[in-house]
Design an enzyme around this catalytic site. Structure first.
Site, PDB file in Angstrom:
ATOM      1  N   MET A  32      17.810  45.162 -24.278  1.00 14.55           N
ATOM      2  CA  MET A  32      18.491  45.483 -23.023  1.00 14.55           C
ATOM      3  C   MET A  32      18.602  44.228 -22.161  1.00 14.55           C
ATOM      4  O   MET A  32      18.831  44.311 -20.952  1.00 14.55           O
ATOM      5  CB  MET A  32      17.751  46.598 -22.294  1.00 14.55           C
ATOM      6  CG  MET A  32      17.748  47.890 -23.105  1.00 14.55           C
ATOM      7  SD  MET A  32      17.590  49.377 -22.114  1.00 14.55           S
ATOM      8  CE  MET A  32      15.987  49.133 -21.404  1.00 14.55           C
ATOM      9  N   HIS A  39      11.403  38.915 -27.059  1.00 20.53           N
ATOM     10  CA  HIS A  39      12.694  39.127 -27.742  1.00 20.53           C
ATOM     11  C   HIS A  39      12.960  38.003 -28.751  1.00 20.53           C
ATOM     12  O   HIS A  39      13.418  38.239 -29.863  1.00 20.53           O
ATOM     13  CB  HIS A  39      13.845  39.151 -26.728  1.00 20.53           C
ATOM     14  CG  HIS A  39      13.777  40.266 -25.731  1.00 20.53           C
ATOM     15  ND1 HIS A  39      13.627  40.043 -24.379  1.00 20.53           N
ATOM     16  CD2 HIS A  39      13.855  41.610 -25.875  1.00 20.53           C
ATOM     17  CE1 HIS A  39      13.620  41.203 -23.738  1.00 20.53           C
ATOM     18  NE2 HIS A  39      13.751  42.175 -24.615  1.00 20.53           N
TER      19      HIS A  39
HETATM   20  P1  AMP Z   1      13.927  45.826 -24.523  1.00 19.47           P
HETATM   21  O1  AMP Z   1      14.928  44.779 -24.181  1.00 19.47           O
HETATM   22  O2  AMP Z   1      12.813  45.938 -23.546  1.00 19.47           O
HETATM   23  O3  AMP Z   1      14.569  47.141 -24.859  1.00 19.47           O
HETATM   24  O4  AMP Z   1      13.222  45.327 -25.853  1.00 19.47           O
HETATM   25  C1  AMP Z   1      13.956  45.007 -27.001  1.00 19.47           C
HETATM   26  C2  AMP Z   1      13.010  44.829 -28.156  1.00 19.47           C
HETATM   27  O5  AMP Z   1      12.098  43.775 -27.864  1.00 19.47           O
HETATM   28  C3  AMP Z   1      12.163  46.077 -28.427  1.00 19.47           C
HETATM   29  O6  AMP Z   1      12.041  46.241 -29.836  1.00 19.47           O
HETATM   30  C4  AMP Z   1      10.845  45.729 -27.802  1.00 19.47           C
HETATM   31  O7  AMP Z   1       9.748  46.393 -28.379  1.00 19.47           O
HETATM   32  C5  AMP Z   1      10.772  44.244 -28.080  1.00 19.47           C
HETATM   33  N1  AMP Z   1       9.848  43.592 -27.147  1.00 19.47           N
HETATM   34  C6  AMP Z   1       9.854  43.673 -25.794  1.00 19.47           C
HETATM   35  N2  AMP Z   1       8.820  42.987 -25.271  1.00 19.47           N
HETATM   36  C7  AMP Z   1       8.135  42.476 -26.317  1.00 19.47           C
HETATM   37  C8  AMP Z   1       6.940  41.686 -26.450  1.00 19.47           C
HETATM   38  N3  AMP Z   1       6.247  41.282 -25.393  1.00 19.47           N
HETATM   39  N4  AMP Z   1       6.534  41.349 -27.697  1.00 19.47           N
HETATM   40  C9  AMP Z   1       7.222  41.760 -28.785  1.00 19.47           C
HETATM   41  N5  AMP Z   1       8.342  42.498 -28.733  1.00 19.47           N
HETATM   42  C10 AMP Z   1       8.786  42.869 -27.528  1.00 19.47           C
END
Ligand code: AMP
Length: 280
Positions: A32, A39
């Site tokens: 997102m 990411h």
């Molecule tokens: P989001 O943009 O928050 O929807 O996250 C996109 C992807 O990045 C999802 O698969 C999350 O689980 C992963 N993600 C977000 N924060 C972290 C983090 N600190 N470590 C590893 N993966 C992450």
């Protein structure tokens, strides 16, 4: 690296089709936006495993059970593009809402047992219905060989694995470890909305997880968890929504001998909801 930005599904599918006709594999990292090192770790893993990597940025309206949260979600597309240009990502996919939801934004109610009824599902009604809706559409458009998800969203990871088992069998879901700040705080786009002081406080969530892990005794887990919550909430800045230990596979609170278990926390700081987890 040259980064192509594409907003139209058919245009993206044409490029993916070419790659596939050359027997080249494709990794997909849905996000997102407001990209951080968490990411980027997913993108790095994808680049290691697949010939090409597509990252999507789409702030999915249907997975927000709170409109205020959706409106306030950080949107930093120019910075994100800079970050992606310096990464191993080949294409940034930025679909419009109509590309994802051409007809309506009403979502099907998903029932995967405890995964869709406990913890995050219970606290954020409709959230996982929205996650499944967007991923069904993104997976159909992108059609990757591998999709990368962070353990940071542990319940979401379980949901996605279940979705793939049922509907996208040919795809492999790759789970990626949590990337943390030096303080231990799990990186999150939502951290951007915390004040410097709250960001420091937020590191206590990780400390609490470690405390439960290090002091875990099967006979009195409730006392340990209650004490840890009291300690976290003692200064009045943190409000714990849940701190619990579950079976990593079926999300039951009844742990099974020899099966992996996970400690999960959700808490509010300065009106922002943060989640984290570690293996027990
Ligand atoms: P989001 O943009 O928050 O929807 O996250 C996109 C992807 O990045 C999802 O698969 C999350 O689980 C992963 N993600 C977000 N924060 C972290 C983090 N600190 N470590 C590893 N993966 C992450």
């Amino acid at each position: 690296m040259v980064l192509d930005q594409i907003s139209l599904g058919p245009e993206l599918q044409q490029i993916v089709g070419k790659w596939k006709s050359h027997k080249q594999s494709l990794g997909f990292v849905p996000t997102m936006g407001a990209l951080h090192s968490g990411h980027l770790s997913l993108i790095d893993l994808s680049a290691k495993k697949a010939d090409h990597t597509i990252c999507s940025i789409f702030v999915n309206p249907t997975q927000f059970n709170d409109l205020g949260d959706f409106n306030k979600y950080p949107r930093t597309i120019d910075r994100d593009k800079e970050v992606l240009r310096a990464s191993s990502c080949d294409i940034l996919f930025t679909p419009e809402v109509l590309e994802i939801y051409p007809e309506s934004q009403s979502t099907e109610v998903i029932d995967y047992g405890l995964i869709t009824s406990t913890l995050e599902a219970a606290m954020r009604p409709g959230h996982f219905d929205g996650v499944v809706a967007v991923l069904r559409r993104l997976f159909t458009i992108v059609n990757p060989d591998f999709a990368f998800f962070g353990e940071k969203d542990f319940q979401q990871l379980a949901l996605v694995k279940e979705l793939c088992k049922r509907e996208f069998e040919h795809m492999e879901i790759v789970s990626c470890p949590i990337i943390r700040e030096e303080s231990g705080l799990a990186m999150s786009s939502r951290n951007e909305r915390l004040s410097a002081e709250a960001r420091k406080k937020a590191a206590q969530l990780y400390q609490a997880l470690i405390q439960v892990k290090e002091n875990w005794v099967v006979s009195t887990p409730e006392i340990l968890i209650q004490q840890t919550i009291l300690q976290l909430e003692s200064e009045g800045q943190i409000e714990v929504e849940y701190l619990t230990v579950i079976d990593s596979e079926n999300f039951s609170e009844e742990l099974r001998e020899g099966k992996p278990a996970r400690i999960l926390i959700a808490a509010w700081i300065e009106g922002i909801r943060l989640i984290d987890n570690i293996q027990l």
